[in-house]
Structure formats: structure tokens, C-alpha cells
Write an enzyme that holds these catalytic residues in place. Structure first.
Site, PDB file in Angstrom:
ATOM      1  CG  ASN A   1      -0.270   0.042   2.694  1.00 44.51           C
ATOM      2  OD1 ASN A   1       0.851   0.383   2.929  1.00 44.51           O
ATOM      3  ND2 ASN A   1      -0.947  -0.705   3.624  1.00 44.51           N
ATOM      4  CE  LYS A   2      -0.951   7.429  -1.585  1.00 38.86           C
ATOM      5  NZ  LYS A   2      -1.429   8.904  -1.675  1.00 38.86           N
ATOM      6  CE  LYS A   3       2.286   3.254   8.575  1.00 43.22           C
ATOM      7  NZ  LYS A   3       3.073   2.288   8.743  1.00 43.22           N
ATOM      8  CD  GLU A   4       2.047  -2.807   3.310  1.00 47.52           C
ATOM      9  OE1 GLU A   4       2.005  -3.583   4.103  1.00 47.52           O
ATOM     10  OE2 GLU A   4       1.749  -2.643   2.254  1.00 47.52           O
TER      11      GLU A   4
ATOM     12  CG  ASP B   1      -5.715 -10.223   3.444  1.00 56.14           C
ATOM     13  OD1 ASP B   1      -4.547 -10.064   3.327  1.00 56.14           O
ATOM     14  OD2 ASP B   1      -6.401 -10.491   4.510  1.00 56.14           O
TER      15      ASP B   1
END
EC number: 2.7.1.167
Length: 461
Positions: A191-194, A259
Site C-alpha cells: 500500500n502507499k504507506k508500505e 487480501d
């Protein structure tokens, strides 16, 4: 494509952090006399598959022949996973199988209690040997990493190397800031944060998104580079950057959306579906999931139902809309207008307005209201037609029709966080600005107006 996919049963193998998601549903209606805390009366408990097990559940729901490989502890949660998943699990004595207990009250999560052991497993070699024994029969491999110690660098590298040698796609849902252990995979789905943590970027806005997603592809030798952007959709870099817009109409719980995304992508790649089409389908699956509460799976029937759902469902009266807004802690953006003949200027204006918050509501003048404001010859299109045209845009979340000359009463009723108008209101009083803490003025695209379009049509006659 849905018809074709719904008839397929690809064999897909999942390795990762298999978990148990427990939901304790409570009634919280009083404060404890002992301390200033809520008293929760347990109503029921609901045990579900979580983490890699939720990916398994999604793939099974889609129709895949799924096989789980993992390591669990000699505890109740480990036993639950073995009883509910087809696969093989190595048992590490004394290890705690991840168990997440969510305390729910009035459809809201108020607390989560975790039991887990996140140290690296002691059975790396045994897990790799088990994978080597099974892999040849599968069409795709999913690594579902929740940083609980199963997918060590050694395990990841061995799995990717073996699968790559057999030309079997490996899809990874990554965790942590170091993606080097996933090098050589077919794709990652951060995701964007990761992605920001892995790239060491400050943001992924504008040009940074393309730079970042391309860097991930190059740095980790990926076939495709993907970043999930939550409400903005899925960004894909293959030969260039493409974005599959998000499809969700109503968001209740984002648990398990990632998921579902990787499950759909794995199912599609196992059936050799073109990657961007796979991303679009993954978005639709995520839209189904976030409209429910908790970790849930998605089926092709549900996706088919979602795709056939009319955008007319985005047209609400103010009472319906207020009820929906109360169920979600979202930043609400409100704008209004006649939108009689929707043109390019309107589209860019509404797109910019959506970026200011989470939910964009468009207040639409009724036919009677437009007639009073614009004259007897207007509107050109009926209020229902205008509402449907606006609702058809993915960046418009809801349309509400009002009959008054101004939206003051509607703004007072809905109490949005941000009020948006065109930049031509710079020296004018924006109706409702005294009720809202933040007002934003957006520049219009030059040369576009409904009046000019009408005049142009008349001139051609």
C-alpha cells in the site's frame, strides 16, 4: 472475462502468516462505576480466517483449488487453522499462532487484543523442503507476509528462486521497509504507506508516484510494479504508469481489502489474464469487501452483482445521506450547482474537489430551482438525468437534490467538513461558509460553460 474466470479452478499455493481473527460483539451502553471506561456486555463471538488464511478464503471463494503451507503453534488457534484449511502445517512447539481479538460495539471496533509470537520460525529448512516437494503442481504462488516470522529472507528467496525456475508467478503482499527478500518476484502489492517506507520517499504525489513505482520495479527485479492507493485505486507500472480507479461506493471496514486484491491478482495471473484488467477486477473485489465489516472473502457472483449495480444508488435524499455519513469517520467535501450540461470544466472541478477529502457530495439544484435561477428555458436536462450523469463519475460519491434556491439548508443539515466553490466566488460570500470551518475555492478550466455550449448549439441551428 468474469464468465471465463468463474469457470476456472486454478491450483494456487499460499505461504505466509496464517492467523485467526476473532470478533467479540458487545453492547456498550454504560460507564463503569470503577473507572471512566465503557462496560462491554458480550453478545456473541465470531471466529474467522485472518492474514494469509483470509487470502486462502478469498481464493477458495473465487473457485480456486487452494493449498496452504505454513508454521503454527501447538495451540487452539493453530488447531483451528489446520481444521479449516486444506494444506500442510509444520508444528513449532511453544509458538503462539497469531490470534487477533477485535472488540466490536455498534458496528465499530473499539479495541483489539493480540496474542502472537513474531520471532523468526525455527523450521525454515523444513518449510522450504515442503515447498520444493509441492510446487510443481501449482499455477501461482502467493506470499502473504504480516511480519509474524514465517516469511524469513531465507524462505522468501528459496520460494521465489524455485518458482521462477518453473515459470510459476509469485505474488507478494509485503511487510516492512526492506523488500530485498522479495527480489525476483512477479509482483508486490504494497500500500502507499508500505511503499513510502521501502522507497524512503516523503510522498507519492504527482511525479513521485511514477518515479517510486518504477524504482520498485527496477530495484527488486519485478515483472510488474503495483502500489495500492486506497480510495484512489491501484497504480500499475509495466511499460508505463497506469491507474485503475477505485470502485467503492460505501466504505464500512477496510480490514482484509488487501487480501482480496492479491487473491484476485493471483487468480487472474494463474489464468494468464492481462495485468491491467486484473488490477481493475481486483479493485472491484476490494469495493465489495470494504462495504462489509471484518475480514471477509469475495466471490465472482458478488463482483458480478457489484458491476451491475446502478450508479443510481449514489443518488440519495438528505436523510439517507446523513445516516450513511454517521456510520463513517470520513472527511466530507461538499459542493453544489445546476450541472445542466456536464462539460470538461465540471469534470476537472469535481475531480479536484474529491482530492480534498474522503467523500465528495454534490448538491444538485432541482428542476424547479434551476428554472427560478436560470429562466424558463432551463434546465436542458431533467434533475434525474443530471443526477445520473454526476453519479456516473467515480470521483463523485453521492448526489443529493435540493429544491431551494441555495444549498444553505442542506449544508446546515449535512454539516460537511469542507465547502468547495469555484474561484469566481473569491470576492463573494459563499453560501454556508459561516457554518463550515474550511472553504476551498477551485479554479475553473477556461473556456468552458454551459451557457456557451447552449449558445453554440443555437448558432449551428
Amino acid at each position: 472475462m468474469l464468465e471465463f474466470l468463474s469457470q476456472q479452478k486454478p491450483k494456487i499455493l499460499i505461504i505466509g502468516d496464517f492467523m485467526v481473527d476473532n470478533y467479540t460483539w458487545c453492547d456498550c451502553s454504560r460507564i463503569s462505576p470503577e473507572a471512566p471506561v465503557l462496560v462491554a456486555k458480550t453478545l456473541k463471538e465470531d471466529k474467522r480466517l485472518g492474514g494469509a488464511a483470509n487470502v486462502y478464503a478469498n481464493l477458495k471463494s473465487l473457485g480456486a483449488d487452494v493449498f496452504a503451507l505454513g508454521v503454527v503453534g501447538d495451540d487452539k488457534s493453530g488447531k483451528f487453522l489446520q481444521e479449516n484449511l486444506k494444506g500442510e502445517f509444520l508444528i513449532q512447539k511453544g509458538r503462539k499462532t497469531p490470534f487477533k481479538n477485535r472488540i466490536m460495539a455498534h458496528n465499530q471496533q473499539v479495541l483489539r487484543l493480540d496474542e502472537e509470537d513474531i520471532s523468526e520460525i525455527l523450521l525454515e529448512n523444513e518449510l522450504i523442503a515442503l515447498f520444493d516437494e509441492k510446487i510443481k503442481d501449482f499455477k501461482a504462488v502467493v506470499l502473504s507476509d504480516y511480519a509474524k516470522g514465517i516469511l524469513t529472507p531465507k524462505v522468501c528467496k528459496a520460494v521465489i528462486k524455485k518458482a521462477k525456475a518453473l515459470n510459476i508467478p509469485v505474488l507478494v503482499d509485503p511487510k516492512g521497509s526492506d523488500f530485498s527478500k522479495y527480489s525476483g518476484a512477479t509482483l508486490l502489492t504494497p500500500n502507499k504507506k508500505e511503499a513510502l517506507e521501502a522507497l524512503k520517499f516523503e510522498n507519492l504525489e504527482g511525479e513521485n508516484l511514477e518515479k517510486g513505482i518504477k524504482k520498485l520495479k527496477e530495484d527488486f527485479s519485478l515483472r510488474y510494479s503495483i502500489i495500492t492507493l486506497s480510495e484512489a485505486g491501484i497504480a500499475l507500472f509495466n511499460e508505463g504508469l497506469k491507474i485503475a480507479p477505485a470502485k467503492a461506493l460505501e466504505v464500512y471496514d477496510v480490514t482484509g481489502a488487501g487480501d482480496s486484491v492479491i487473491a484476485v491478482l493471483a487468480f487472474c495471473l494463474a489464468n494468464e489474464i492481462e495485468i491491467f484488467k486484473a488490477c481493475e477486477l481486483a479493485n472491484e473485489a476490494a469495493a465489495v469487501v470494504v462495504s462489509k465489516i471484518g475480514s471477509v472473502s469475495v466471490s465472482f457472483d458478488e463482483i458480478r452483482s457489484f458491476k451491475s449495480m446502478s450508479f443510481e444508488k449514489k443518488i440519495k435524499n438528505k436523510e439517507e445521506l446523513l445516516t450513511l455519513l454517521k456510520q463513517n469517520d470520513k472527511k466530507i467535501v461538499f459542493t453544489n450547482g445546476c450541472f445542466d450540461i456536464v462539460h470538461f470544466g465540471h469534470i476537472k472541478y469535481l475531480e479536484k474537489a474529491k482530492r480534498l477529502g474522503d467523500v465528495l457530495i454534490v448538491g444538485l439544484n432541482s428542476d424547479a430551482s434551476v428554472k427560478r435561477l436560470k429562466g424558463e428555458s432551463r434546465p436542458v436536462n431533467s434533475e434525474f438525468q443530471r443526477a445520473c450523469m454526476l453519479a456516473a463519475f467515480y470521483f463523485v460519491d453521492f448526489v443529493v437534490i435540493f429544491d431551494e434556491d441555495t444549498p444553505l439548508e442542506l449544508i446546515s443539515f449535512l454539516k460537511p467538513d469542507i465547502l468547495v466553490k469555484g474561484a469566481d466566488y473569491k470576492d463573494k460570500l459563499v453560501v454556508g461558509s459561516n457554518l463550515i470551518s474550511r472553504v476551498e475555492l477551485i479554479d475553473f478550466e477556461e473556456g468552458f460553460s454551459t451557457s456557451k455550449i447552449i449558445e453554440k448549439i443555437k448558432d449551428k441551428k
